[in-house]
Design a protein around this motif. Structure first.
Motif, PDB file in Angstrom:
ATOM      1  N   ALA A  91      22.689  26.740  27.341  1.00 56.31           N
ATOM      2  CA  ALA A  91      22.848  27.575  28.537  1.00 56.31           C
ATOM      3  C   ALA A  91      21.609  28.433  28.752  1.00 56.31           C
ATOM      4  O   ALA A  91      21.075  28.510  29.863  1.00 56.31           O
ATOM      5  CB  ALA A  91      24.093  28.452  28.410  1.00 56.31           C
ATOM      6  N   GLN A  92      21.136  29.045  27.701  1.00 48.56           N
ATOM      7  CA  GLN A  92      19.949  29.893  27.806  1.00 48.56           C
ATOM      8  C   GLN A  92      18.721  29.080  28.200  1.00 48.56           C
ATOM      9  O   GLN A  92      17.938  29.495  29.057  1.00 48.56           O
ATOM     10  CB  GLN A  92      19.702  30.616  26.488  1.00 48.56           C
ATOM     11  N   SER A  93      18.565  27.905  27.622  1.00 41.88           N
ATOM     12  CA  SER A  93      17.383  27.103  27.917  1.00 41.88           C
ATOM     13  C   SER A  93      17.369  26.602  29.359  1.00 41.88           C
ATOM     14  O   SER A  93      16.298  26.390  29.932  1.00 41.88           O
ATOM     15  CB  SER A  93      17.265  25.918  26.952  1.00 41.88           C
ATOM     16  N   LEU A  94      18.547  26.429  29.959  1.00 37.92           N
ATOM     17  CA  LEU A  94      18.630  25.928  31.335  1.00 37.92           C
ATOM     18  C   LEU A  94      18.913  27.029  32.354  1.00 37.92           C
ATOM     19  O   LEU A  94      18.986  26.759  33.551  1.00 37.92           O
ATOM     20  CB  LEU A  94      19.694  24.829  31.435  1.00 37.92           C
TER      21      LEU A  94
ATOM     22  N   ARG B 155      29.798  22.848  19.237  1.00 35.10           N
ATOM     23  CA  ARG B 155      29.343  21.768  20.114  1.00 35.10           C
ATOM     24  C   ARG B 155      27.829  21.666  20.019  1.00 35.10           C
ATOM     25  O   ARG B 155      27.132  22.673  20.048  1.00 35.10           O
ATOM     26  CB  ARG B 155      29.755  22.051  21.551  1.00 35.10           C
ATOM     27  N   LEU B 156      27.349  20.433  19.944  1.00 34.13           N
ATOM     28  CA  LEU B 156      25.915  20.190  19.836  1.00 34.13           C
ATOM     29  C   LEU B 156      25.480  19.249  20.951  1.00 34.13           C
ATOM     30  O   LEU B 156      26.088  18.198  21.165  1.00 34.13           O
ATOM     31  CB  LEU B 156      25.576  19.574  18.473  1.00 34.13           C
ATOM     32  N   TYR B 157      24.425  19.647  21.640  1.00 27.69           N
ATOM     33  CA  TYR B 157      23.929  18.894  22.790  1.00 27.69           C
ATOM     34  C   TYR B 157      22.551  18.334  22.477  1.00 27.69           C
ATOM     35  O   TYR B 157      21.674  19.057  22.025  1.00 27.69           O
ATOM     36  CB  TYR B 157      23.865  19.802  24.020  1.00 27.69           C
ATOM     37  N   ASN B 158      22.370  17.054  22.777  1.00 25.04           N
ATOM     38  CA  ASN B 158      21.076  16.416  22.542  1.00 25.04           C
ATOM     39  C   ASN B 158      20.249  16.445  23.831  1.00 25.04           C
ATOM     40  O   ASN B 158      20.677  16.985  24.852  1.00 25.04           O
ATOM     41  CB  ASN B 158      21.266  14.999  22.004  1.00 25.04           C
ATOM     42  N   LYS B 159      19.085  15.837  23.787  1.00 32.02           N
ATOM     43  CA  LYS B 159      18.179  15.841  24.943  1.00 32.02           C
ATOM     44  C   LYS B 159      18.813  15.166  26.148  1.00 32.02           C
ATOM     45  O   LYS B 159      18.685  15.635  27.278  1.00 32.02           O
ATOM     46  CB  LYS B 159      16.855  15.174  24.587  1.00 32.02           C
ATOM     47  N   ALA B 160      19.514  14.061  25.943  1.00 34.20           N
ATOM     48  CA  ALA B 160      20.161  13.361  27.063  1.00 34.20           C
ATOM     49  C   ALA B 160      21.222  14.246  27.716  1.00 34.20           C
ATOM     50  O   ALA B 160      21.353  14.266  28.949  1.00 34.20           O
ATOM     51  CB  ALA B 160      20.778  12.047  26.578  1.00 34.20           C
TER      52      ALA B 160
ATOM     53  N   ARG C 284      21.013  15.551  31.590  1.00 36.10           N
ATOM     54  CA  ARG C 284      22.108  15.330  32.548  1.00 36.10           C
ATOM     55  C   ARG C 284      22.573  16.654  33.134  1.00 36.10           C
ATOM     56  O   ARG C 284      22.781  16.771  34.338  1.00 36.10           O
ATOM     57  CB  ARG C 284      23.260  14.591  31.880  1.00 36.10           C
ATOM     58  N   LEU C 285      22.730  17.668  32.282  1.00 38.75           N
ATOM     59  CA  LEU C 285      23.150  18.975  32.775  1.00 38.75           C
ATOM     60  C   LEU C 285      22.107  19.550  33.724  1.00 38.75           C
ATOM     61  O   LEU C 285      22.455  20.102  34.778  1.00 38.75           O
ATOM     62  CB  LEU C 285      23.418  19.933  31.612  1.00 38.75           C
ATOM     63  N   ARG C 286      20.846  19.414  33.396  1.00 36.23           N
ATOM     64  CA  ARG C 286      19.762  19.892  34.271  1.00 36.23           C
ATOM     65  C   ARG C 286      19.862  19.213  35.639  1.00 36.23           C
ATOM     66  O   ARG C 286      19.724  19.845  36.681  1.00 36.23           O
ATOM     67  CB  ARG C 286      18.399  19.617  33.634  1.00 36.23           C
TER      68      ARG C 286
END
Length: 133
Positions: A11-14, A41-46, A50-52
């Motif tokens: 969230a912070q990065s985006l 929860r862990l989010y990868n680059k993909a 997608r969220l971006r």
């Protein structure tokens, strides 16, 4: 999972809220995240990409339904640039209609407020105009 981000970090990065990520997961715009051994929860680059993409579409005013449809089309891998351009062009028409509506609203409200004498009495042309059916 190496280079994975927790929800707060993502969230912070985006530049979005944690609740936004949670909401998009709940409605299926982004898939469920992997979990760490401790349950985070862990989010990868993909996932981040997608969220971006979803966030950018929302910034551009696309509806959740339009985004879902676009994502399904993209995920199918069976689409053309022309098809995507047509979706964008339909959205442009929607934006133009909203602009026209807002300009009409502005003209009407400007006309009404110009009738106001701005006196110190409760007699107000704005209230009168807005109260008429």
């Amino acid at each position: 999972m190496r280079d994975a981000l927790k929800r707060g970090q993502l969230a912070q990065s985006l530049g979005c809220n944690i609740e936004t990520i949670r909401y998009y997961e709940n409605i299926g715009l982004i898939g469920p995240a992997d979990r760490s051994a401790s349950g985070h929860r862990l989010y990868n680059k993909a996932d981040a990409d997608r969220l971006r993409f979803v966030l950018r579409l929302r910034q551009l005013g696309f509806s959740i339904g339009d985004i879902r449809s676009l994502l399904q089309t993209i995920n199918s891998g069976d689409y053309s640039c022309n098809e995507i351009a047509q979706v964008a062009e339909r959205h442009i028409l929607t934006i133009q209609a909203k602009i026209n509506d807002l300009e009409k609203l502005e003209r009407n409200l400007t006309k009404i407020t110009r009738q106001c004498h701005r006196g110190n009495t409760p007699d107000c042309a704005v209230i009168d105009a807005l109260s008429k059916t």
